[in-house]
Design a protein around this motif. Sequence first.
Motif, PDB file in Angstrom:
ATOM      1  N   ILE A 278       0.821  -1.213   0.000  1.00 17.93           N
ATOM      2  CA  ILE A 278       0.000   0.000   0.000  1.00 17.93           C
ATOM      3  C   ILE A 278       0.858   1.268   0.000  1.00 17.93           C
ATOM      4  CG2 ILE A 278      -0.354   0.043   2.494  1.00 17.93           C
ATOM      5  CD1 ILE A 278      -2.953   0.985  -0.163  1.00 17.93           C
ATOM      6  N   PHE A 279       2.002   1.232   0.663  1.00 13.73           N
ATOM      7  CA  PHE A 279       2.882   2.410   0.659  1.00 13.73           C
ATOM      8  C   PHE A 279       3.387   2.684  -0.759  1.00 13.73           C
ATOM      9  CE2 PHE A 279       7.079   4.438   1.114  1.00 13.73           C
ATOM     10  CZ  PHE A 279       6.690   5.594   1.769  1.00 13.73           C
ATOM     11  N   LEU A 280       3.825   1.651  -1.439  1.00 12.58           N
ATOM     12  CA  LEU A 280       4.292   1.794  -2.817  1.00 12.58           C
ATOM     13  C   LEU A 280       3.157   2.273  -3.721  1.00 12.58           C
ATOM     14  CD1 LEU A 280       6.499   1.430  -4.957  1.00 12.58           C
ATOM     15  CD2 LEU A 280       5.794  -0.958  -5.147  1.00 12.58           C
ATOM     16  N   ILE A 281       1.968   1.745  -3.525  1.00 11.28           N
ATOM     17  CA  ILE A 281       0.812   2.168  -4.325  1.00 11.28           C
ATOM     18  C   ILE A 281       0.522   3.644  -4.091  1.00 11.28           C
ATOM     19  CG2 ILE A 281      -1.689   1.879  -4.578  1.00 11.28           C
ATOM     20  CD1 ILE A 281      -1.182  -1.145  -3.971  1.00 11.28           C
ATOM     21  N   ALA A 282       0.575   4.093  -2.845  1.00 14.40           N
ATOM     22  CA  ALA A 282       0.322   5.500  -2.528  1.00 14.40           C
ATOM     23  C   ALA A 282       1.377   6.403  -3.171  1.00 14.40           C
ATOM     24  CB  ALA A 282       0.287   5.702  -1.013  1.00 14.40           C
ATOM     25  N   ILE A 283       2.629   5.986  -3.143  1.00 12.51           N
ATOM     26  CA  ILE A 283       3.695   6.757  -3.796  1.00 12.51           C
ATOM     27  C   ILE A 283       3.441   6.844  -5.298  1.00 12.51           C
ATOM     28  CG2 ILE A 283       6.159   6.713  -4.421  1.00 12.51           C
ATOM     29  CD1 ILE A 283       5.882   7.614  -1.620  1.00 12.51           C
ATOM     30  N   LEU A 284       3.100   5.732  -5.918  1.00 12.30           N
ATOM     31  CA  LEU A 284       2.837   5.722  -7.363  1.00 12.30           C
ATOM     32  C   LEU A 284       1.642   6.598  -7.731  1.00 12.30           C
ATOM     33  CD1 LEU A 284       3.524   1.978  -8.227  1.00 12.30           C
ATOM     34  CD2 LEU A 284       4.922   3.971  -8.827  1.00 12.30           C
ATOM     35  N   ILE A 285       0.608   6.588  -6.916  1.00  8.97           N
ATOM     36  CA  ILE A 285      -0.550   7.455  -7.164  1.00  8.97           C
ATOM     37  C   ILE A 285      -0.141   8.917  -7.062  1.00  8.97           C
ATOM     38  CG2 ILE A 285      -2.774   8.200  -6.209  1.00  8.97           C
ATOM     39  CD1 ILE A 285      -3.247   5.209  -5.503  1.00  8.97           C
ATOM     40  N   THR A 286       0.647   9.250  -6.063  1.00  8.39           N
ATOM     41  CA  THR A 286       1.108  10.628  -5.870  1.00  8.39           C
ATOM     42  C   THR A 286       1.929  11.101  -7.062  1.00  8.39           C
ATOM     43  OG1 THR A 286       1.173  10.224  -3.478  1.00  8.39           O
ATOM     44  CG2 THR A 286       2.369  12.152  -4.305  1.00  8.39           C
ATOM     45  N   ILE A 287       2.855  10.273  -7.508  1.00 13.68           N
ATOM     46  CA  ILE A 287       3.692  10.621  -8.660  1.00 13.68           C
ATOM     47  C   ILE A 287       2.854  10.697  -9.931  1.00 13.68           C
ATOM     48  CG2 ILE A 287       5.578   9.786 -10.136  1.00 13.68           C
ATOM     49  CD1 ILE A 287       6.849   8.648  -7.535  1.00 13.68           C
TER      50      ILE A 287
ATOM     51  N   THR B 122      -8.678   9.082  -4.695  1.00  5.17           N
ATOM     52  CA  THR B 122      -7.762   7.940  -4.723  1.00  5.17           C
ATOM     53  C   THR B 122      -6.493   8.244  -3.936  1.00  5.17           C
ATOM     54  OG1 THR B 122      -8.645   7.370  -6.890  1.00  5.17           O
ATOM     55  CG2 THR B 122      -6.578   6.327  -6.261  1.00  5.17           C
ATOM     56  N   LEU B 123      -5.966   9.448  -4.128  1.00  9.40           N
ATOM     57  CA  LEU B 123      -4.758   9.865  -3.395  1.00  9.40           C
ATOM     58  C   LEU B 123      -4.993   9.816  -1.893  1.00  9.40           C
ATOM     59  CD1 LEU B 123      -1.874  11.257  -3.531  1.00  9.40           C
ATOM     60  CD2 LEU B 123      -3.137  13.399  -3.303  1.00  9.40           C
ATOM     61  N   SER B 124      -6.052  10.445  -1.443  1.00  9.28           N
ATOM     62  CA  SER B 124      -6.280  10.532   0.001  1.00  9.28           C
ATOM     63  C   SER B 124      -6.574   9.165   0.616  1.00  9.28           C
ATOM     64  CB  SER B 124      -7.415  11.508   0.318  1.00  9.28           C
ATOM     65  OG  SER B 124      -8.646  11.045  -0.191  1.00  9.28           O
ATOM     66  N   ILE B 125      -7.383   8.383  -0.047  1.00  5.83           N
ATOM     67  CA  ILE B 125      -7.741   7.089   0.553  1.00  5.83           C
ATOM     68  C   ILE B 125      -6.524   6.151   0.587  1.00  5.83           C
ATOM     69  CG2 ILE B 125      -8.637   5.718  -1.383  1.00  5.83           C
ATOM     70  CD1 ILE B 125     -11.151   5.506   0.742  1.00  5.83           C
TER      71      ILE B 125
ATOM     72  N   ILE C 259      -0.302  11.491 -10.264  1.00  2.00           N
ATOM     73  CA  ILE C 259      -1.090  12.728 -10.277  1.00  2.00           C
ATOM     74  C   ILE C 259      -0.222  13.905 -10.684  1.00  2.00           C
ATOM     75  CG2 ILE C 259      -2.276  14.392  -8.780  1.00  2.00           C
ATOM     76  CD1 ILE C 259      -3.546  11.979  -7.361  1.00  2.00           C
ATOM     77  N   ALA C 260       0.988  13.982 -10.146  1.00  2.62           N
ATOM     78  CA  ALA C 260       1.884  15.080 -10.528  1.00  2.62           C
ATOM     79  C   ALA C 260       2.210  15.015 -12.015  1.00  2.62           C
ATOM     80  CB  ALA C 260       3.170  15.022  -9.699  1.00  2.62           C
ATOM     81  N   TYR C 261       2.539  13.838 -12.499  1.00  3.20           N
ATOM     82  CA  TYR C 261       2.882  13.675 -13.918  1.00  3.20           C
ATOM     83  C   TYR C 261       1.706  14.048 -14.815  1.00  3.20           C
ATOM     84  CZ  TYR C 261       4.096  11.565 -18.365  1.00  3.20           C
ATOM     85  OH  TYR C 261       4.331  11.373 -19.701  1.00  3.20           O
ATOM     86  N   LEU C 262       0.549  13.487 -14.531  1.00  2.00           N
ATOM     87  CA  LEU C 262      -0.620  13.759 -15.368  1.00  2.00           C
ATOM     88  C   LEU C 262      -1.058  15.221 -15.287  1.00  2.00           C
ATOM     89  CD1 LEU C 262      -2.690  10.523 -14.665  1.00  2.00           C
ATOM     90  CD2 LEU C 262      -1.540  11.141 -16.808  1.00  2.00           C
ATOM     91  N   SER C 263      -0.814  15.853 -14.155  1.00  4.10           N
ATOM     92  CA  SER C 263      -1.201  17.253 -13.984  1.00  4.10           C
ATOM     93  C   SER C 263      -0.265  18.217 -14.693  1.00  4.10           C
ATOM     94  CB  SER C 263      -1.243  17.616 -12.492  1.00  4.10           C
ATOM     95  OG  SER C 263      -2.222  16.861 -11.836  1.00  4.10           O
ATOM     96  N   LEU C 264       0.978  17.808 -14.903  1.00  2.00           N
ATOM     97  CA  LEU C 264       1.958  18.724 -15.482  1.00  2.00           C
ATOM     98  C   LEU C 264       2.315  18.409 -16.934  1.00  2.00           C
ATOM     99  CD1 LEU C 264       4.284  19.086 -12.367  1.00  2.00           C
ATOM    100  CD2 LEU C 264       2.563  20.709 -13.198  1.00  2.00           C
ATOM    101  N   MET C 265       1.893  17.255 -17.434  1.00  2.88           N
ATOM    102  CA  MET C 265       2.217  16.918 -18.821  1.00  2.88           C
ATOM    103  C   MET C 265       1.265  17.634 -19.782  1.00  2.88           C
ATOM    104  SD  MET C 265       0.707  13.073 -19.312  1.00  2.88           S
ATOM    105  CE  MET C 265       0.321  13.066 -21.027  1.00  2.88           C
ATOM    106  N   LYS C 266       1.704  17.739 -21.022  1.00  2.15           N
ATOM    107  CA  LYS C 266       0.860  18.346 -22.041  1.00  2.15           C
ATOM    108  C   LYS C 266      -0.179  17.317 -22.482  1.00  2.15           C
ATOM    109  CE  LYS C 266       1.049  21.238 -26.075  1.00  2.15           C
ATOM    110  NZ  LYS C 266       1.923  22.053 -26.902  1.00  2.15           N
ATOM    111  N   MET C 267      -1.420  17.704 -22.357  1.00  7.20           N
ATOM    112  CA  MET C 267      -2.521  16.805 -22.687  1.00  7.20           C
ATOM    113  C   MET C 267      -3.037  17.100 -24.093  1.00  7.20           C
ATOM    114  SD  MET C 267      -2.942  14.937 -19.983  1.00  7.20           S
ATOM    115  CE  MET C 267      -4.564  14.247 -20.034  1.00  7.20           C
TER     116      MET C 267
END
Length: 125
Positions: free
Chosen positions: A13-22, A53-56, A24-32
């Motif tokens: 779950i810790f690894l999953i939370a890290i991957l979700i956090t990363i 998803t991030l918070s839970i 979100i940052a990637y998808l939020s900053l990439m050119k869509m």
Amino acid sequence: MLKHIKTLLKGNIFLIAILITISIAYLSLMKMPQYQPTISNLDKWEHSFAYFTLSISWLFVFYKKPQKKYLIVLVCIIYGIIIEILQQTLTDYRTGDYLDVLANSSGVLLGLLIFNQILKKNQLN
């Protein structure tokens, strides 16, 4: 089968939370790519789902420390604000939006609500 899924999630779950956090940052900053959604305000729903998803995921990382859940919620909301600021300042193809911050925050608060209900249900059983 459900027991195997629980075991898999529990250990990672810790690894999953890290991957979700990363993610979100990637998808939020990439050119869509430009697209015209057929559902109005679809992006706000996407923001809410992502931050839910991030918070839970982070709440489950620290579920044995319930005193930290409000700190986790606060950090997730601040993370959403920082991402919106970075969109405005680091990119010329994305814009920060206060409505996105509200959508992010509502997703985080919904995550807290669902998490509390799950804990309450598990304590009764």
